[in-house]
Design a protein around this motif. Sequence first.
Motif, PDB file in Angstrom:
ATOM      1  N   ALA A  15      36.847 -13.549  55.545  1.00 56.08           N
ATOM      2  CA  ALA A  15      35.398 -13.380  55.549  1.00 56.08           C
ATOM      3  C   ALA A  15      34.896 -13.379  54.112  1.00 56.08           C
ATOM      4  CB  ALA A  15      35.019 -12.065  56.229  1.00 56.08           C
ATOM      5  N   LEU A  16      33.731 -13.953  53.900  1.00 51.57           N
ATOM      6  CA  LEU A  16      33.112 -13.897  52.588  1.00 51.57           C
ATOM      7  C   LEU A  16      32.402 -12.555  52.425  1.00 51.57           C
ATOM      8  CD1 LEU A  16      31.589 -17.468  52.201  1.00 51.57           C
ATOM      9  CD2 LEU A  16      33.741 -16.599  51.313  1.00 51.57           C
ATOM     10  N   PRO A  17      32.323 -12.040  51.209  1.00 54.25           N
ATOM     11  CA  PRO A  17      31.667 -10.745  51.009  1.00 54.25           C
ATOM     12  C   PRO A  17      30.179 -10.817  51.337  1.00 54.25           C
ATOM     13  CG  PRO A  17      32.207 -11.764  48.904  1.00 54.25           C
ATOM     14  CD  PRO A  17      32.867 -12.593  49.957  1.00 54.25           C
ATOM     15  N   SER A 323      38.560 -17.077  38.563  1.00 52.66           N
ATOM     16  CA  SER A 323      38.016 -15.760  38.895  1.00 52.66           C
ATOM     17  C   SER A 323      36.547 -15.821  39.286  1.00 52.66           C
ATOM     18  CB  SER A 323      38.168 -14.800  37.706  1.00 52.66           C
ATOM     19  OG  SER A 323      39.517 -14.489  37.458  1.00 52.66           O
ATOM     20  N   PHE A 324      35.843 -16.864  38.869  1.00 47.90           N
ATOM     21  CA  PHE A 324      34.403 -16.972  39.105  1.00 47.90           C
ATOM     22  C   PHE A 324      34.075 -17.739  40.382  1.00 47.90           C
ATOM     23  CE2 PHE A 324      35.410 -17.152  34.515  1.00 47.90           C
ATOM     24  CZ  PHE A 324      34.948 -15.900  34.161  1.00 47.90           C
ATOM     25  N   SER A 325      35.066 -18.006  41.200  1.00 46.34           N
ATOM     26  CA  SER A 325      34.890 -18.780  42.430  1.00 46.34           C
ATOM     27  C   SER A 325      35.094 -17.889  43.652  1.00 46.34           C
ATOM     28  CB  SER A 325      35.898 -19.933  42.453  1.00 46.34           C
ATOM     29  OG  SER A 325      37.205 -19.436  42.686  1.00 46.34           O
ATOM     30  N   ALA A 353      37.925  -7.705  43.943  1.00 46.26           N
ATOM     31  CA  ALA A 353      36.587  -7.181  44.208  1.00 46.26           C
ATOM     32  C   ALA A 353      35.761  -7.089  42.932  1.00 46.26           C
ATOM     33  CB  ALA A 353      36.678  -5.807  44.874  1.00 46.26           C
ATOM     34  N   GLU A 354      36.415  -6.774  41.810  1.00 43.54           N
ATOM     35  CA  GLU A 354      35.685  -6.721  40.543  1.00 43.54           C
ATOM     36  C   GLU A 354      35.286  -8.117  40.071  1.00 43.54           C
ATOM     37  OE1 GLU A 354      36.118  -5.286  35.888  1.00 43.54           O
ATOM     38  OE2 GLU A 354      37.681  -4.715  37.322  1.00 43.54           O
ATOM     39  N   SER A 355      36.164  -9.101  40.284  1.00 41.23           N
ATOM     40  CA  SER A 355      35.792 -10.480  39.931  1.00 41.23           C
ATOM     41  C   SER A 355      34.506 -10.886  40.634  1.00 41.23           C
ATOM     42  CB  SER A 355      36.920 -11.446  40.314  1.00 41.23           C
ATOM     43  OG  SER A 355      38.067 -11.247  39.529  1.00 41.23           O
ATOM     44  N   PRO A 382      29.663  -2.552  27.883  1.00 39.83           N
ATOM     45  CA  PRO A 382      30.397  -2.684  29.146  1.00 39.83           C
ATOM     46  C   PRO A 382      29.770  -1.828  30.240  1.00 39.83           C
ATOM     47  CG  PRO A 382      31.885  -2.278  27.299  1.00 39.83           C
ATOM     48  CD  PRO A 382      30.500  -2.041  26.787  1.00 39.83           C
ATOM     49  N   HIS A 383      29.899  -2.283  31.464  1.00 46.52           N
ATOM     50  CA  HIS A 383      29.418  -1.538  32.621  1.00 46.52           C
ATOM     51  C   HIS A 383      30.605  -0.829  33.253  1.00 46.52           C
ATOM     52  CE1 HIS A 383      27.660  -0.572  36.496  1.00 46.52           C
ATOM     53  NE2 HIS A 383      26.470  -0.948  36.049  1.00 46.52           N
ATOM     54  N   PRO A 384      30.486   0.448  33.563  1.00 52.41           N
ATOM     55  CA  PRO A 384      31.642   1.172  34.112  1.00 52.41           C
ATOM     56  C   PRO A 384      32.149   0.626  35.434  1.00 52.41           C
ATOM     57  CG  PRO A 384      29.631   2.496  34.213  1.00 52.41           C
ATOM     58  CD  PRO A 384      29.330   1.322  33.354  1.00 52.41           C
ATOM     59  N   ALA A 385      31.297  -0.052  36.192  1.00 48.24           N
ATOM     60  CA  ALA A 385      31.734  -0.613  37.476  1.00 48.24           C
ATOM     61  C   ALA A 385      32.535  -1.898  37.299  1.00 48.24           C
ATOM     62  CB  ALA A 385      30.531  -0.871  38.377  1.00 48.24           C
ATOM     63  N   TYR A 386      32.424  -2.534  36.115  1.00 46.85           N
ATOM     64  CA  TYR A 386      33.104  -3.811  35.862  1.00 46.85           C
ATOM     65  C   TYR A 386      33.830  -3.719  34.518  1.00 46.85           C
ATOM     66  CZ  TYR A 386      28.960  -4.554  38.751  1.00 46.85           C
ATOM     67  OH  TYR A 386      27.943  -4.403  39.669  1.00 46.85           O
ATOM     68  N   PRO A 387      34.841  -2.893  34.416  1.00 49.03           N
ATOM     69  CA  PRO A 387      35.453  -2.629  33.101  1.00 49.03           C
ATOM     70  C   PRO A 387      36.138  -3.831  32.483  1.00 49.03           C
ATOM     71  CG  PRO A 387      36.749  -1.645  34.886  1.00 49.03           C
ATOM     72  CD  PRO A 387      35.472  -2.098  35.497  1.00 49.03           C
ATOM     73  N   ASN A 388      36.487  -4.839  33.282  1.00 50.08           N
ATOM     74  CA  ASN A 388      37.147  -6.020  32.722  1.00 50.08           C
ATOM     75  C   ASN A 388      36.184  -7.056  32.182  1.00 50.08           C
ATOM     76  OD1 ASN A 388      40.201  -5.819  33.044  1.00 50.08           O
ATOM     77  ND2 ASN A 388      39.487  -5.152  35.051  1.00 50.08           N
ATOM     78  N   PHE A 389      34.884  -6.882  32.410  1.00 51.76           N
ATOM     79  CA  PHE A 389      33.880  -7.762  31.839  1.00 51.76           C
ATOM     80  C   PHE A 389      33.389  -7.129  30.537  1.00 51.76           C
ATOM     81  CE2 PHE A 389      33.926  -9.103  36.216  1.00 51.76           C
ATOM     82  CZ  PHE A 389      33.556 -10.447  36.211  1.00 51.76           C
ATOM     83  N   GLN A 390      33.761  -7.715  29.427  1.00 53.93           N
ATOM     84  CA  GLN A 390      33.480  -7.127  28.126  1.00 53.93           C
ATOM     85  C   GLN A 390      32.570  -8.016  27.284  1.00 53.93           C
ATOM     86  OE1 GLN A 390      34.693  -4.087  26.774  1.00 53.93           O
ATOM     87  NE2 GLN A 390      35.327  -3.645  28.876  1.00 53.93           N
ATOM     88  N   PRO A 391      31.428  -7.500  26.813  1.00 53.22           N
ATOM     89  CA  PRO A 391      30.615  -8.278  25.869  1.00 53.22           C
ATOM     90  C   PRO A 391      31.395  -8.544  24.586  1.00 53.22           C
ATOM     91  CG  PRO A 391      29.379  -6.408  26.767  1.00 53.22           C
ATOM     92  CD  PRO A 391      30.810  -6.213  27.178  1.00 53.22           C
ATOM     93  N   VAL A 392      31.246  -9.754  24.058  1.00 53.62           N
ATOM     94  CA  VAL A 392      31.920 -10.152  22.821  1.00 53.62           C
ATOM     95  C   VAL A 392      30.853 -10.409  21.773  1.00 53.62           C
ATOM     96  CG1 VAL A 392      33.471 -11.814  21.727  1.00 53.62           C
ATOM     97  CG2 VAL A 392      33.805 -11.176  24.132  1.00 53.62           C
ATOM     98  N   PRO A 393      30.879  -9.690  20.645  1.00 56.89           N
ATOM     99  CA  PRO A 393      29.835  -9.890  19.627  1.00 56.89           C
ATOM    100  C   PRO A 393      29.967 -11.241  18.923  1.00 56.89           C
ATOM    101  CG  PRO A 393      31.479  -8.314  18.873  1.00 56.89           C
ATOM    102  CD  PRO A 393      31.820  -8.637  20.294  1.00 56.89           C
TER     103      PRO A 393
END
Length: 393
Positions: A15-17, A323-325, A353-355, A382-393
Motif C-alpha cells: 500500500a502507498l502511504p 530514497s526520493f521515490s 518512513a523517514e525517507s 535540522p528537523h527532529p522528525a527527520y534527523p537524516n535530512f541535514q541542511p548543508v551551508p
Amino acid sequence: MFAGIASAAPPKSFALPPTTGPYRVGTVELHLVDRSRTDPFVGGKREWMVTVSYPIAPNAHGPRAPWMEPALAATMDSFAVELLGFAPGVVDWAGAQRPATRGAALKPTPGGWPVVLFSPGLQYFREIYSSSVDDLASHGYVVASMTHTHEAFFAAFPGGRIAPGVNLVETVESTQMWLDTRIADARFTLDALSQMNYGRNPDAEQRPLPPGWRGGLDLSRVGFYGHSYGGTTAAETMFFDRRFDAGMDFDGRLSTTYGPPQDLPYGPIKAARYGLDKPFVLMGAGGHSHVPVEGQDRSWIEFWSNQRGWKRELQLRLGAHFSFSDYPPILSQLGDALPPGLLEAANGTVPPAESVAGTRAYVRAFFDLHLKHRPTRAFDRPHPAYPNFQPVP
C-alpha cells in the motif's frame, strides 16, 4: 542486479502511504501530442502521458486510482525481474491503489491553485513517484507528473497500448537530445495546463476532463521538481522558460555528461554554467553535495557558485539515490519476496518512513515558501522528525 528468489506463496501486496494534507486528492490522465515535433527516438509524432493530481472537495465521489495501470502489470513484473532481481509473479503490482480519486471535480479556490511539474529519473516512469506527487497535491497544489516516452523503460497509453523504451547509448549528442526532449515535453505540458485553465481539453482523444478546470489554476505560480535526470530537467527548463518560478533537484547531476568514469567529456548544463535567478534546492544522498571534495560532482559545485537566486542544499545522510521515490515504502512491505540487498541499494540505511516523510515535508516547505510565500525555517536547521535530512551551508 540481484539474484532472484523463488516463492510459491501468493503474490505480495503493498500500500502507498496516505497523504498528509488537508485536501483529498483527485487525479486525471492526459495523453499529450506535440505535432510540431518529430519524436527523436522513433520518429513520428511526439507523444507522452501526464498524470495530474489536484485538490478535490471532501464529499467528492469516484473510484480509487491504481498505482499502475492494469495494462502495465505484466511489463512491471518483467522490469522487476530483469532489473531489480525479483522472482516472476511474487508481487501484485496491479493491486496497489493511490490515495487519489479518479474523475472528481477540481476544488475551487480564489485565484486558482499553484501548479508544479514533476519529471522522473532517466528511463524511469512517473508511477514510482506517486507518494510525493499526491501528497503535494493534498496540500493545495495541482501537480503534473510526466513519463518521457521511449526514453522511459515503458509507458502505457489509452486503450492499453504500451510504448517500450529504446536502447540508450550515451554520447555527447545523445545525452543532450534526451535533455532537450524532456525540456520540450515539460514546456508543452505547461502549455496544456494553460489550455485547461481556459476551458479547453488538450487530451489527444478528447476524453472528458473532470469539472472545474476553467480558471482553476494560478499560472503565475509555477514550480518544477524532479529526481535524478528529472532534477536536471527542472533546472534547465527553468533556465529557458521564465514561466517557472522555483525548482528542486533530487540527487540529479546538472550535466548531460560528467567525465570519468564515463569516456565522455564533462558537459554542464546552462543552469550550472550560468546559474538561475530564481529559487532552487539541491537535495543529495550518499555524499552528493556542492561541497568541493575529491571526486565530487563538478556540476553541483559549479551551480552553487553561479546560482544568483535563493539556494539551499539538503543532504540525506544514510540515504541512497532512490530514497526520493516510492521504492522505500513499497520495498519495505514485501518481506521475503524482496531480493537480498535491494532495499539498502535503493534507500540506503535511512528508515523508509523517514525517507517518505522527510521528502514530502521539504518539497512542501519549499513550494509553500516560494509559491505561497509562507515563511519557513525548514532549510535553516535540522528537523527532529527527520534527523537524516541535514541542511548543508
